[in-house]
Motif scaffolding. Structure first.
Motif, short mmCIF file in Angstrom:
data_model
loop_
_atom_site.label_atom_id
_atom_site.label_comp_id
_atom_site.label_asym_id
_atom_site.label_seq_id
_atom_site.Cartn_x
_atom_site.Cartn_y
_atom_site.Cartn_z
N LEU A 1 -5.01 11.11 -9.55
CA LEU A 1 -6.09 10.22 -9.12
C LEU A 1 -6.12 8.94 -9.95
CD1 LEU A 1 -8.50 9.56 -7.38
CD2 LEU A 1 -9.92 11.02 -8.85
N ILE A 2 -5.93 9.04 -11.25
CA ILE A 2 -5.91 7.86 -12.10
C ILE A 2 -4.77 6.92 -11.70
CG2 ILE A 2 -5.45 7.04 -14.46
CD1 ILE A 2 -7.02 9.54 -15.45
N VAL A 3 -3.58 7.45 -11.50
CA VAL A 3 -2.43 6.63 -11.09
C VAL A 3 -2.69 6.00 -9.74
CG1 VAL A 3 0.02 6.68 -10.45
CG2 VAL A 3 -0.77 7.87 -12.51
N SER A 4 -3.29 6.74 -8.85
CA SER A 4 -3.62 6.21 -7.54
C SER A 4 -4.54 5.00 -7.65
CB SER A 4 -4.29 7.29 -6.68
OG SER A 4 -4.50 6.84 -5.38
N GLU A 5 -5.56 5.11 -8.48
CA GLU A 5 -6.50 3.99 -8.68
C GLU A 5 -5.82 2.80 -9.36
OE1 GLU A 5 -9.51 3.60 -7.47
OE2 GLU A 5 -9.59 5.61 -6.60
N LEU A 6 -5.02 3.06 -10.39
CA LEU A 6 -4.32 1.97 -11.08
C LEU A 6 -3.37 1.24 -10.13
CD1 LEU A 6 -3.43 3.69 -14.49
CD2 LEU A 6 -5.09 1.84 -14.13
N ALA A 7 -2.60 1.99 -9.36
CA ALA A 7 -1.64 1.38 -8.44
C ALA A 7 -2.36 0.64 -7.32
CB ALA A 7 -0.71 2.44 -7.86
N THR A 8 -3.42 1.21 -6.81
CA THR A 8 -4.20 0.53 -5.76
C THR A 8 -4.74 -0.79 -6.27
OG1 THR A 8 -4.78 2.62 -4.71
CG2 THR A 8 -6.21 0.74 -4.25
N PHE B 1 -3.69 0.49 -18.92
CA PHE B 1 -3.11 1.79 -19.26
C PHE B 1 -4.16 2.75 -19.80
CE2 PHE B 1 -2.65 -0.79 -23.04
CZ PHE B 1 -2.92 0.07 -24.09
N ILE B 2 -3.78 4.01 -19.68
CA ILE B 2 -4.60 5.08 -20.23
C ILE B 2 -3.80 5.79 -21.29
CG2 ILE B 2 -5.95 5.42 -18.13
CD1 ILE B 2 -4.13 8.07 -17.84
N GLU B 3 -4.49 6.34 -22.25
CA GLU B 3 -3.88 7.19 -23.28
C GLU B 3 -4.66 8.49 -23.28
OE1 GLU B 3 -4.44 4.55 -26.60
OE2 GLU B 3 -2.33 3.96 -26.53
N LEU B 4 -3.92 9.59 -23.14
CA LEU B 4 -4.53 10.91 -23.10
C LEU B 4 -3.88 11.83 -24.12
CD1 LEU B 4 -4.44 11.57 -19.23
CD2 LEU B 4 -6.38 10.73 -20.56
N PRO C 1 0.80 -1.23 0.00
CA PRO C 1 0.00 0.00 0.00
C PRO C 1 0.83 1.29 0.00
CG PRO C 1 -0.99 -1.59 1.47
CD PRO C 1 0.33 -2.19 1.02
N ALA C 2 2.00 1.29 0.62
CA ALA C 2 2.85 2.48 0.64
C ALA C 2 3.35 2.85 -0.75
CB ALA C 2 4.03 2.26 1.58
N SER C 3 3.36 1.90 -1.66
CA SER C 3 3.84 2.15 -3.01
C SER C 3 2.87 2.98 -3.84
CB SER C 3 4.13 0.84 -3.73
OG SER C 3 5.20 0.17 -3.10
N VAL C 4 1.62 3.06 -3.42
CA VAL C 4 0.63 3.84 -4.17
C VAL C 4 1.02 5.31 -4.18
CG1 VAL C 4 -1.79 4.54 -4.31
CG2 VAL C 4 -1.21 2.16 -3.77
N SER C 5 1.38 5.84 -3.02
CA SER C 5 1.78 7.26 -2.98
C SER C 5 3.10 7.47 -3.71
CB SER C 5 1.86 7.77 -1.55
OG SER C 5 2.84 7.07 -0.82
N ALA C 6 4.00 6.48 -3.66
CA ALA C 6 5.26 6.58 -4.40
C ALA C 6 5.00 6.62 -5.91
CB ALA C 6 6.19 5.42 -4.04
N ALA C 7 4.05 5.82 -6.37
CA ALA C 7 3.70 5.82 -7.80
C ALA C 7 3.14 7.17 -8.22
CB ALA C 7 2.69 4.70 -8.09
N ARG C 8 2.24 7.71 -7.41
CA ARG C 8 1.67 9.04 -7.71
C ARG C 8 2.76 10.09 -7.80
NH1 ARG C 8 -2.33 7.99 -3.58
NH2 ARG C 8 -0.97 9.14 -2.17
N LEU D 1 -0.01 11.06 -24.31
CA LEU D 1 0.56 10.58 -23.06
C LEU D 1 -0.02 9.21 -22.75
CD1 LEU D 1 2.17 11.14 -20.42
CD2 LEU D 1 0.03 12.08 -19.48
N ARG D 2 0.86 8.29 -22.40
CA ARG D 2 0.43 6.93 -22.05
C ARG D 2 0.99 6.62 -20.67
NH1 ARG D 2 2.27 1.41 -22.62
NH2 ARG D 2 0.52 0.07 -23.14
N ILE D 3 0.12 6.18 -19.77
CA ILE D 3 0.52 5.77 -18.43
C ILE D 3 -0.07 4.38 -18.20
CG2 ILE D 3 0.41 6.24 -15.97
CD1 ILE D 3 -0.09 9.19 -16.70
#
Length: 152
Positions: free
Chosen positions: A46-53, A132-135, A15-22, A78-80
């Motif tokens: 927010l998107i990264v937070s949800e993906l990592a979670t 992944f998302i593409e924006l 779980p600590a890695s979620v904030s690191a990913a953001r 942009l692709r994440i």
């Protein structure tokens, strides 16, 4: 800016890695020109937070790590993506009003669509998956004051 930029980080499924990913994604995008105090940065956060979670919670200990990849192609797209080694693809769960979870993919899909992007899931060669998302990439424009001069 370069024709193609890429960045990647692999983190433990904790779980600590979620904030690191953001922090990693927002920091990288700031280096690429997207200020961290914009609406777009907040949406990406927010998107990264949800993906990592999802990568941490729904791999049931079968993915000891997850990888966050970021790519910017020609200052246009942009692709994440978040990759884990669990083979099961995410699926929409019926979310009861009282439930505290089960809405992550819906949130990701809605935020991505609001930004004019797409959400995709692909299997990896190793048997896992990448969500992944593409924006479209659009840097904020500084406001222009009356008379055509930019504000300081």
């Amino acid at each position: 800016m370069a024709d193609h930029l890429e960045a990647s980080v692999t983190l433990p499924s904790d779980p600590a890695s979620v904030s690191a990913a953001r922090a990693y994604v927002v920091g990288t995008l700031a280096e690429w020109g997207l200020p961290s105090d914009t609406d777009v940065a907040d949406t990406v956060r927010l998107i990264v937070s949800e993906l990592a979670t999802n990568a941490v919670q729904h791999t049931f200990g079968q993915s000891p790590t997850f990888t966050v990849d970021i790519a910017l192609h020609r200052d246009e797209h942009l692709r994440i993506g978040v990759t884990d080694s669990h083979p099961r693809f995410p699926k929409r769960l019926p979310a009861a009003v009282q439930q505290d979870n089960g809405r992550g993919m819906v949130i990701i899909r809605c935020l991505t669509a609001e930004c004019g992007g797409k959400l995709r899931v692909r299997p990896t060669r190793e048997g896992g998956k990448t969500v992944f998302i593409e924006l479209p990439w659009a840097l904020p424009v500084e406001p222009v004051a009356a008379g055509g001069q930019q504000e300081p």
